[in-house]
Design a protein around this motif. Structure first.
Motif, PDB file in Angstrom:
ATOM      1  N   PHE A  55       0.861  -1.178   0.000  1.00  0.00           N
ATOM      2  CA  PHE A  55       0.000   0.000   0.000  1.00  0.00           C
ATOM      3  C   PHE A  55       0.896   1.226   0.000  1.00  0.00           C
ATOM      4  O   PHE A  55       1.803   1.341   0.820  1.00  0.00           O
ATOM      5  CB  PHE A  55      -0.895  -0.018   1.241  1.00  0.00           C
ATOM      6  N   ILE A  56       0.647   2.183  -0.925  1.00  0.00           N
ATOM      7  CA  ILE A  56       1.503   3.366  -0.965  1.00  0.00           C
ATOM      8  C   ILE A  56       0.768   4.652  -0.606  1.00  0.00           C
ATOM      9  O   ILE A  56       1.374   5.711  -0.576  1.00  0.00           O
ATOM     10  CB  ILE A  56       2.249   3.524  -2.307  1.00  0.00           C
ATOM     11  N   GLY A  57      -0.527   4.566  -0.314  1.00  0.00           N
ATOM     12  CA  GLY A  57      -1.212   5.756   0.171  1.00  0.00           C
ATOM     13  C   GLY A  57      -2.590   5.965  -0.417  1.00  0.00           C
ATOM     14  O   GLY A  57      -3.049   5.205  -1.263  1.00  0.00           O
ATOM     15  N   TRP A  58      -3.248   7.031   0.086  1.00  0.00           N
ATOM     16  CA  TRP A  58      -4.586   7.423  -0.364  1.00  0.00           C
ATOM     17  C   TRP A  58      -4.453   8.612  -1.298  1.00  0.00           C
ATOM     18  O   TRP A  58      -3.742   9.570  -0.994  1.00  0.00           O
ATOM     19  CB  TRP A  58      -5.467   7.781   0.829  1.00  0.00           C
ATOM     20  N   PHE A  59      -5.186   8.562  -2.408  1.00  0.00           N
ATOM     21  CA  PHE A  59      -5.068   9.593  -3.434  1.00  0.00           C
ATOM     22  C   PHE A  59      -6.436  10.123  -3.850  1.00  0.00           C
ATOM     23  O   PHE A  59      -7.461   9.474  -3.654  1.00  0.00           O
ATOM     24  CB  PHE A  59      -4.321   9.030  -4.651  1.00  0.00           C
ATOM     25  N   LYS A  60      -6.429  11.304  -4.463  1.00  0.00           N
ATOM     26  CA  LYS A  60      -7.668  11.952  -4.891  1.00  0.00           C
ATOM     27  C   LYS A  60      -8.237  11.347  -6.159  1.00  0.00           C
ATOM     28  O   LYS A  60      -9.414  11.512  -6.448  1.00  0.00           O
ATOM     29  CB  LYS A  60      -7.430  13.453  -5.104  1.00  0.00           C
ATOM     30  N   GLU A  61      -7.393  10.644  -6.918  1.00  0.00           N
ATOM     31  CA  GLU A  61      -7.873  10.030  -8.147  1.00  0.00           C
ATOM     32  C   GLU A  61      -7.343   8.600  -8.250  1.00  0.00           C
ATOM     33  O   GLU A  61      -6.353   8.247  -7.608  1.00  0.00           O
ATOM     34  CB  GLU A  61      -7.486  10.858  -9.376  1.00  0.00           C
ATOM     35  N   ALA A  62      -8.030   7.788  -9.068  1.00  0.00           N
ATOM     36  CA  ALA A  62      -7.694   6.367  -9.187  1.00  0.00           C
ATOM     37  C   ALA A  62      -6.276   6.146  -9.697  1.00  0.00           C
ATOM     38  O   ALA A  62      -5.639   5.150  -9.359  1.00  0.00           O
ATOM     39  CB  ALA A  62      -8.711   5.663 -10.092  1.00  0.00           C
ATOM     40  N   GLY A  63      -5.758   7.076 -10.495  1.00  0.00           N
ATOM     41  CA  GLY A  63      -4.415   6.926 -11.045  1.00  0.00           C
ATOM     42  C   GLY A  63      -3.301   7.215 -10.049  1.00  0.00           C
ATOM     43  O   GLY A  63      -2.134   6.994 -10.330  1.00  0.00           O
ATOM     44  N   GLY A  64      -3.634   7.701  -8.854  1.00  0.00           N
ATOM     45  CA  GLY A  64      -2.641   7.928  -7.805  1.00  0.00           C
ATOM     46  C   GLY A  64      -1.705   9.089  -8.059  1.00  0.00           C
ATOM     47  O   GLY A  64      -0.523   9.019  -7.744  1.00  0.00           O
ATOM     48  N   GLU A  65      -2.217  10.190  -8.578  1.00  0.00           N
ATOM     49  CA  GLU A  65      -1.370  11.341  -8.875  1.00  0.00           C
ATOM     50  C   GLU A  65      -1.324  12.357  -7.733  1.00  0.00           C
ATOM     51  O   GLU A  65      -0.264  12.880  -7.411  1.00  0.00           O
ATOM     52  CB  GLU A  65      -1.864  12.016 -10.163  1.00  0.00           C
ATOM     53  N   THR A  66      -2.459  12.637  -7.082  1.00  0.00           N
ATOM     54  CA  THR A  66      -2.513  13.678  -6.045  1.00  0.00           C
ATOM     55  C   THR A  66      -2.843  13.053  -4.693  1.00  0.00           C
ATOM     56  O   THR A  66      -3.910  12.472  -4.513  1.00  0.00           O
ATOM     57  CB  THR A  66      -3.591  14.733  -6.391  1.00  0.00           C
ATOM     58  N   ILE A  67      -1.946  13.190  -3.739  1.00  0.00           N
ATOM     59  CA  ILE A  67      -2.139  12.615  -2.409  1.00  0.00           C
ATOM     60  C   ILE A  67      -3.336  13.280  -1.734  1.00  0.00           C
ATOM     61  O   ILE A  67      -3.474  14.505  -1.767  1.00  0.00           O
ATOM     62  CB  ILE A  67      -0.877  12.793  -1.546  1.00  0.00           C
ATOM     63  N   PHE A  68      -4.178  12.479  -1.088  1.00  0.00           N
ATOM     64  CA  PHE A  68      -5.269  13.032  -0.293  1.00  0.00           C
ATOM     65  C   PHE A  68      -4.700  13.340   1.089  1.00  0.00           C
ATOM     66  O   PHE A  68      -4.149  12.469   1.754  1.00  0.00           O
ATOM     67  CB  PHE A  68      -6.448  12.054  -0.181  1.00  0.00           C
TER      68      PHE A  68
END
Length: 180
Positions: A42-55
């Motif tokens: 697991f590398i983190g929670w993001f604002k979009e499915a592609g994992g570009e912007t960290i939430f």
């Protein structure tokens, strides 16, 4: 007066399920326990499915129904790198506060802020000189280390005085000693 509430859903993208949260408008979601997924880190929670912007659970207020996406990295990938976050004080529960896996050349999702009695947490830094602070917008290359910066909290008491107009600020650390 009714308070508008929104649903925060967690899309784990094939990982273990995470319960949704109901959050008052303008408030913050609570970071859930990290999900798991066989053969993936697991590398983190993001604002979009592609994992570009960290939430950012501490700064991203909920203003509408929101979906937050888990991001994963194949555990056998040569792109898997780590960031170690150190407590950075004598007597800490352990040397390392948390180790985070991230994709080489990607963004690092920082852990929740640590706490320490008598001190205020003042951020994560790349070295103990506290010059370069962690940033969720930087794409990091290779293994990384971060050190917690701590500021001593002092309680000042004054009796029978005529002091007015003094406001406490973090800069007082430079002039106020532990003995007052």
């Amino acid at each position: 007066e009714s308070i508008e509430k929104y649903t925060v859903s967690f899309d784990t993208q094939g990982g273990s399920s995470v319960a949704s949260q109901e959050v008052a408008s303008g408030s913050f979601a609570t970071r859930p326990t990290d999900p798991t997924k066989d053969n993936y880190s697991f590398i983190g929670w993001f604002k979009e499915a592609g994992g570009e912007t960290i939430f950012d659970f501490e700064n991203d207020a909920i203003l509408t129904d929101t979906t937050i996406y888990a991001s994963w990295l194949d555990s056998s990938s040569s792109d898997a790198t780590t960031a170690k976050f150190y407590w950075n004080y004598t007597g800490a529960p352990s040397d390392i506060y948390e180790t985070v896996v991230f994709k080489n050349g990607g963004r690092i999702s920082k852990p929740a802020d640590p706490t320490r009695d008598g001190y205020e947490f003042a951020g994560w830094y790349t070295a103990i000189d506290y010059v370069t602070e962690y940033s969720k917008t930087i794409k990091y290359e290779g293994n990384q280390v971060f050190y917690a910066k701590w500021l001593k909290v002092f309680t000042m008491e004054a009796e029978n005085t005529q002091l007015t107009g003094i406001e406490w600020s973090i800069e007082l650390d430079d002039v106020v000693t532990q003995s007052g």
